[in-house]
Design an enzyme around this catalytic site. Sequence first.
Site, PDB file in Angstrom:
ATOM      1  N   GLU A  54      -3.240   7.891  -5.478  1.00  0.00           N
ATOM      2  CA  GLU A  54      -3.413   7.108  -6.700  1.00  0.00           C
ATOM      3  C   GLU A  54      -4.580   7.655  -7.515  1.00  0.00           C
ATOM      4  O   GLU A  54      -5.687   7.777  -6.983  1.00  0.00           O
ATOM      5  CB  GLU A  54      -3.634   5.630  -6.358  1.00  0.00           C
ATOM      6  CG  GLU A  54      -2.403   5.002  -5.729  1.00  0.00           C
ATOM      7  CD  GLU A  54      -2.491   3.480  -5.577  1.00  0.00           C
ATOM      8  OE1 GLU A  54      -3.531   2.890  -5.952  1.00  0.00           O
ATOM      9  OE2 GLU A  54      -1.514   2.882  -5.095  1.00  0.00           O
ATOM     10  N   HIS A 108      -0.160   0.103  -9.897  1.00  0.00           N
ATOM     11  CA  HIS A 108      -0.938  -0.718  -8.954  1.00  0.00           C
ATOM     12  C   HIS A 108      -1.621  -1.872  -9.697  1.00  0.00           C
ATOM     13  O   HIS A 108      -2.840  -2.083  -9.571  1.00  0.00           O
ATOM     14  CB  HIS A 108      -1.974   0.128  -8.208  1.00  0.00           C
ATOM     15  CG  HIS A 108      -2.417  -0.512  -6.914  1.00  0.00           C
ATOM     16  ND1 HIS A 108      -2.966   0.204  -5.869  1.00  0.00           N
ATOM     17  CD2 HIS A 108      -2.394  -1.807  -6.495  1.00  0.00           C
ATOM     18  CE1 HIS A 108      -3.269  -0.618  -4.871  1.00  0.00           C
ATOM     19  NE2 HIS A 108      -2.928  -1.844  -5.236  1.00  0.00           N
ATOM     20  N   ARG A 167       0.835  -1.186   0.000  1.00  0.00           N
ATOM     21  CA  ARG A 167       0.000   0.000   0.000  1.00  0.00           C
ATOM     22  C   ARG A 167       0.876   1.245   0.000  1.00  0.00           C
ATOM     23  O   ARG A 167       1.910   1.305   0.673  1.00  0.00           O
ATOM     24  CB  ARG A 167      -0.921   0.031   1.232  1.00  0.00           C
ATOM     25  CG  ARG A 167      -2.174  -0.832   1.104  1.00  0.00           C
ATOM     26  CD  ARG A 167      -3.122  -0.279   0.054  1.00  0.00           C
ATOM     27  NE  ARG A 167      -4.365  -1.012  -0.061  1.00  0.00           N
ATOM     28  CZ  ARG A 167      -4.576  -2.039  -0.875  1.00  0.00           C
ATOM     29  NH1 ARG A 167      -3.574  -2.492  -1.624  1.00  0.00           N
ATOM     30  NH2 ARG A 167      -5.762  -2.603  -0.955  1.00  0.00           N
TER      31      ARG A 167
END
Length: 322
Positions: free
Chosen positions: A260, A279, A231
Amino acid sequence: MKIGLVGSIHELGWEVLRSQGHSIIEVTDVSANNLKKELADVSGIVLRTAQMPNEVIDACPNLQIIARHGVGYDNVDLNYLNKKKIALGVTGTANAVSVEENVMTFFLQLTKNIYITDELTRKGKFQEKGNLPAFFELYQKNVLILGFGRIGQAVAKRCLGFEMNVYVYDPYVSKDTIEKMGCHSILIEDGFKLADFVSVHLPLNDKTKNFINAKSFQEMKDSCVIVNTARGGIINEQDLYQALKDKKLRAAGLDVYEQEPPPSDHPLFDLSNVLLTPHNAALTLECRMRMAVEVCETVSFYLKNKEKLNLQNIINRKELGI
């Protein structure tokens, strides 16, 4: 029962829900107001990456479970779900292989300089290979794994296959468990000092926010490579940028970010010793298929057939008394 899909999933997940007799609604507009309207009468929610505000949960009086298409759940308020007696599910068994392969790809790419050697060859500079920067082996190097859940253990298994020395920091896993897998339990400060590689597999919470920072980088070797597929926010990105810029680290690989998507002017984008991906470590086709099936089975079995439910996938099972 009616199930809401918040975000797209592989068709195999739809097939699971249809086979169990559920009706399905897919929601693509993830604004809070639209979620409240679209999900008002659902009994279960399959949640990808959208935020699930408490006000939306309040607008769903029939809601019994929210299941994440993944293992992280920082986009939903677990404490609030506990208060409302709503289950929180994850796809605990689906993504370990894809993520650990991504970690090993980062390790190899950042030490072998494949992209540089590819460019040199394409430009007809084959005979100039002696001018390439040094590249390195994984063999007999020290790797520090932070977090020893399913993904951390999968990374350890692959690192052992490369005959690396595997050290683990996880205060919630016993030393015996770590040693049975051929690894070594270590304190975080000692781990930072000896690591040639660091792989992050911690959850993001108040204790792990900025867990790796300027002080951590000062303790690491200048030759260390750090990879985060867990994360964003666990590594302080400004401190990471400064360490990479000042050559206090060899390199870094990031699949996750504090924000993000990251801003287009992110300082890390200007560095050549960092490898960045969007990601997507767990988004191989095989993993997307497994996650879709597992998340939909978790929702369906929780609602209609608890005997088949994998209780380990219910994060708040103790709070719910199941």
